[in-house]
Design an enzyme around this catalytic site. Structure first.
Site, PDB file in Angstrom:
ATOM      1  N   HIS A   1       0.845  -1.209   0.000  1.00 58.56           N
ATOM      2  CA  HIS A   1       0.000   0.000   0.000  1.00 58.56           C
ATOM      3  C   HIS A   1       0.881   1.259   0.000  1.00 58.56           C
ATOM      4  CE1 HIS A   1      -2.901   3.027   1.260  1.00 58.56           C
ATOM      5  NE2 HIS A   1      -2.303   3.179   2.421  1.00 58.56           N
TER       6      HIS A   1
ATOM      7  N   HIS B   1       3.448   7.633   5.578  1.00 62.26           N
ATOM      8  CA  HIS B   1       2.195   8.308   5.961  1.00 62.26           C
ATOM      9  C   HIS B   1       1.385   7.590   7.041  1.00 62.26           C
ATOM     10  CE1 HIS B   1       0.072   5.702   2.957  1.00 62.26           C
ATOM     11  NE2 HIS B   1      -0.972   5.930   3.684  1.00 62.26           N
ATOM     12  N   ASP B   2       1.595   6.304   7.224  1.00 64.09           N
ATOM     13  CA  ASP B   2       0.841   5.592   8.267  1.00 64.09           C
ATOM     14  C   ASP B   2       1.705   5.213   9.476  1.00 64.09           C
ATOM     15  OD1 ASP B   2      -1.768   5.583   7.172  1.00 64.09           O
ATOM     16  OD2 ASP B   2      -1.277   3.915   5.839  1.00 64.09           O
TER      17      ASP B   2
ATOM     18  N   GLU C   1       0.209   6.806  12.790  1.00 67.34           N
ATOM     19  CA  GLU C   1      -1.134   6.289  13.073  1.00 67.34           C
ATOM     20  C   GLU C   1      -1.134   4.792  13.400  1.00 67.34           C
ATOM     21  OE1 GLU C   1      -4.128   8.004  10.507  1.00 67.34           O
ATOM     22  OE2 GLU C   1      -5.179   6.090  10.464  1.00 67.34           O
ATOM     23  N   ASP C   2      -0.422   4.003  12.615  1.00 64.85           N
ATOM     24  CA  ASP C   2      -0.493   2.539  12.765  1.00 64.85           C
ATOM     25  C   ASP C   2       0.635   1.952  13.610  1.00 64.85           C
ATOM     26  OD1 ASP C   2      -2.714   2.582  11.180  1.00 64.85           O
ATOM     27  OD2 ASP C   2      -1.701   1.873   9.366  1.00 64.85           O
TER      28      ASP C   2
ATOM     29  N   ASP D   1      -3.910   8.021  -1.204  1.00 63.03           N
ATOM     30  CA  ASP D   1      -4.300   7.026  -0.195  1.00 63.03           C
ATOM     31  C   ASP D   1      -5.684   6.456  -0.513  1.00 63.03           C
ATOM     32  OD1 ASP D   1      -3.772   5.640   2.251  1.00 63.03           O
ATOM     33  OD2 ASP D   1      -5.073   7.038   3.319  1.00 63.03           O
TER      34      ASP D   1
END
Ligand code: ZN
Length: 179
Positions: free
Chosen positions: A35, A61-62, A65-66, A122
């Site tokens: 991804h 980018h994640d 957050e992740d 995204d």
């Protein structure tokens, strides 16, 4: 230029390690880094390679957050410009899922143009993933709901990159295939 190649290689390595145990939600359970690679390629092509930091931020980018990577770590490793961009597209996980989804729609409009590129890419990647390999437990209704929500987020991101918009619209146009 040469420094950019090293920074991008470092971002790929950092992201692959941070997301090593994570898989996509789809039935094919692709490695999560697939991804990230797709989003990075989309923004790289959309900007014709003009913005290395945007490509780096796409790989990362994640991570906040992740993977709970601290913002300060991204500043130390990749600089404030990249870290700020990642933070700008990071949801606040202390909020409920419904609230996060509502805020994404609300915040899209006032996001920076570079963050809008990231959000568009995204959402393109996510729609394509749902079309190609949807989560096994998602009924048609849930897939459609995701498409409609993504379209609302993207509505606030329009005007920065027609090529990305066209890619999003092409994926969205296939929603009849969701059943
Ligand atoms: Zn993502």
């Amino acid at each position: 230029m040469k420094e950019d190649i090293v920074r991008i290689a470092k971002a790929i390595d950092f992201a692959a390690r941070a997301h090593a145990s994570q898989r996509r939600k789809g039935a094919a359970a692709e490695p999560y880094v697939n991804h990230l690679a797709e989003v990075a390629l989309l923004v790289a092509e959309a900007t014709q390679g003009a913005d290395a930091s945007l490509v780096i931020a796409a790989y990362l980018h994640d991570t906040i957050e992740d993977c709970k990577v601290p913002y300060e770590t991204l500043v130390a490793e990749f600089g404030k410009d990249v870290a700020d961009l990642v933070r700008e597209v990071t949801d606040d996980k202390d909020l409920s899922k419904a609230e996060r989804k509502r805020l994404q729609i609300e915040h899209a409009r006032s996001a920076s143009p570079r963050a809008k590129h990231l959000k568009l890419a995204d959402k393109i990647s996510n729609l394509n993933a749902i079309l190609a390999s949807p989560p096994a437990d998602w009924r048609a209704g849930r897939k459609r709901e995701y498409f409609e929500w993504a379209a609302k987020v993207v509505a606030g991101c329009r005007g920065v990159n027609p090529w990305l918009e066209a890619r999003f619209d092409a994926a969205y146009a296939r929603r009849a295939e969701l059943g």
